[in-house]
Design an enzyme around this catalytic site. Structure first.
Site, PDB file in Angstrom:
ATOM      1  N   ASP A  27       1.004  -0.735   0.359  1.00 12.65           N
ATOM      2  CA  ASP A  27       0.064   0.100  -0.306  1.00 12.65           C
ATOM      3  C   ASP A  27       0.796   1.122   0.092  1.00 12.65           C
ATOM      4  O   ASP A  27       0.934   2.428   0.911  1.00 12.65           O
ATOM      5  CB  ASP A  27      -0.977  -0.139   1.665  1.00 12.65           C
ATOM      6  CG  ASP A  27      -1.858   1.203   1.489  1.00 12.65           C
ATOM      7  OD1 ASP A  27      -2.162   1.983   0.144  1.00 12.65           O
ATOM      8  OD2 ASP A  27      -2.635   1.434   1.968  1.00 12.65           O
ATOM      9  N   ASN A  64       2.058   7.187   2.958  1.00 12.78           N
ATOM     10  CA  ASN A  64       2.675   6.055   3.775  1.00 12.78           C
ATOM     11  C   ASN A  64       3.903   6.343   3.641  1.00 12.78           C
ATOM     12  O   ASN A  64       4.403   5.164   3.798  1.00 12.78           O
ATOM     13  CB  ASN A  64       2.230   4.727   3.589  1.00 12.78           C
ATOM     14  CG  ASN A  64       1.417   4.127   3.893  1.00 12.78           C
ATOM     15  OD1 ASN A  64       0.924   4.369   4.404  1.00 12.78           O
ATOM     16  ND2 ASN A  64       0.148   3.592   3.212  1.00 12.78           N
ATOM     17  N   ASP A 102       3.937   1.525   7.650  1.00 15.00           N
ATOM     18  CA  ASP A 102       2.325   0.788   7.372  1.00 15.00           C
ATOM     19  C   ASP A 102       2.611  -0.356   7.097  1.00 15.00           C
ATOM     20  O   ASP A 102       2.503  -0.154   5.367  1.00 15.00           O
ATOM     21  CB  ASP A 102       1.004   1.481   7.305  1.00 15.00           C
ATOM     22  CG  ASP A 102      -0.489   1.036   6.874  1.00 15.00           C
ATOM     23  OD1 ASP A 102      -0.215  -0.525   8.479  1.00 15.00           O
ATOM     24  OD2 ASP A 102      -0.977   1.414   6.711  1.00 15.00           O
TER      25      ASP A 102
END
EC number: 2.7.11.1
Length: 328
Positions: A201, A206, A217
């Protein structure tokens, strides 16, 4: 208890304090909630003025084995000098338990926002993605899933069919647009890549910036194609995206090889993310945080917009994919 029915109403501040105290951490500040819908994440300071982040995992989403694989990957990356937040050990364990919750404690590593229009920062990120994938290629996740059509398209389509959140008068048109998008992705999806462990992701939110990028994350870490960790960094029109992609890949290949056949997966992966994201909101609707933060999902105009968005992505999928400038 099913995943969709779960919420964090039993996770009280005293529960969090007690869990940390069990690990020898005395909280000497308030608990500051950080932005996370999937889990519950809090920043705090202990009595020695050290700053930490504690993350309570949503039950039923990942198994203990899957979370431990994420932690192991983070620790491998940390050992390979990739800047990221890795979980701390307590009595030899990173995955901790308290009153039915699984949680982990991380050092609090601050930074400023990654600048999506800063080409120097983008180049740095490309180099570090090469290093992340260099580590990720050593082995695959055994418990975590692969990125694929079933979880990202077929299961969400089944959910759309039965949810009460889509107005009945609009559901047929929305499902028709969804089906057309799925069929086009099926035509264009391929497996001509070597899967590896991914961040999963890697969007700009992030990535923090200190003296360079800081990745956070790994909650969505999975096996899949390298391009998954690259395409969300691209922005602007096609010419700008091509230039950005070439810059990232040139920097990336200082540390890891890149298979250019994966570039044709950018728009299929974008379509899969659109469908999966919408299904994620529907699955979490029983969590009180979701109706508060996504109230527009019950509006008819929202579903008309989603139908139009899926139709537009279908058009984009049918266009020629991005290509790199030939090197002579």
């Amino acid at each position: 208890m099913t995943d969709s029915a779960f919420n964090f109403q039993t996770l009280h501040p005293d529960t969090i304090m007690d869990a940390l105290f069990e690990q020898g951490i005395r909280v000497d500040s308030g608990l500051t909630a950080l932005n996370s819908f999937e889990n519950r994440v809090y920043q705090f300071q202990d009595e020695d003025r050290k700053r930490y982040v504690v993350k309570f995992y949503r039950p039923h989403r990942w198994s203990p084995e899957q979370i431990e694989e994420e932690h192991q990957f983070a620790l491998e990356l940390q050992a390979d000098e990739v800047p990221l937040a890795a979980p701390l050990h307590f009595n030899g364990q990173t995955l901790l338990r308290h009153h039915g919750f699984m949680y982990a404690v991380f050092p609090s590593l601050g930074g400023r926002q990654y600048e999506t229009d800063n080409l120097d920062q983008m180049e740095w990120v490309g180099r570090y993605l090469g290093r992340i994938h260099q580590t990720g290629r050593r082995k695959l996740f055994a418990a975590r899933p692969d990125i694929g059509l079933s979880e990202y398209l077929f299961e969400p389509r089944e959910l759309f069919e039965h949810t009460h959140l889509i107005p009945s008068a609009l559901k047929q048109n929305f499902l028709k647009a969804t089906d057309a998008l799925i069929e086009e992705v099926k035509l264009r999806w391929h497996s001509d890549f070597q899967p590896l462990r991914l961040h999963g992701d890697c969007h700009p939110g992030n990535i923090l910036w200190r003296d360079g990028p800081l990745f956070v994350d790994l909650d969505d870490a999975r096996n899949g194609p390298a391009i998954q960790d690259i395409w969300m960094l691209l922005n602007g029109d096609k010419a700008e995206q091509r230039m950005q992609l070439e810059m990232i890949i040139e920097a990336y290949e200082e540390f890891a090889p890149f298979n250019s056949d994966e570039i044709s997966l950018i728009e299929p992966l974008r379509a899969m993310r659109m469908v999966y994201y919408l299904a994620w909101i529907i699955r979490r609707w029983d969590d009180p945080a979701f109706p508060r933060n996504f109230p527009w999902i019950t509006d008819e105009d929202y579903w008309r917009t989603q139908t139009a968005t899926f139709t537009e992505q279908l058009r984009v999928l049918r266009e020629p994919p991005l290509t790199l400038t030939p090197m002579y």
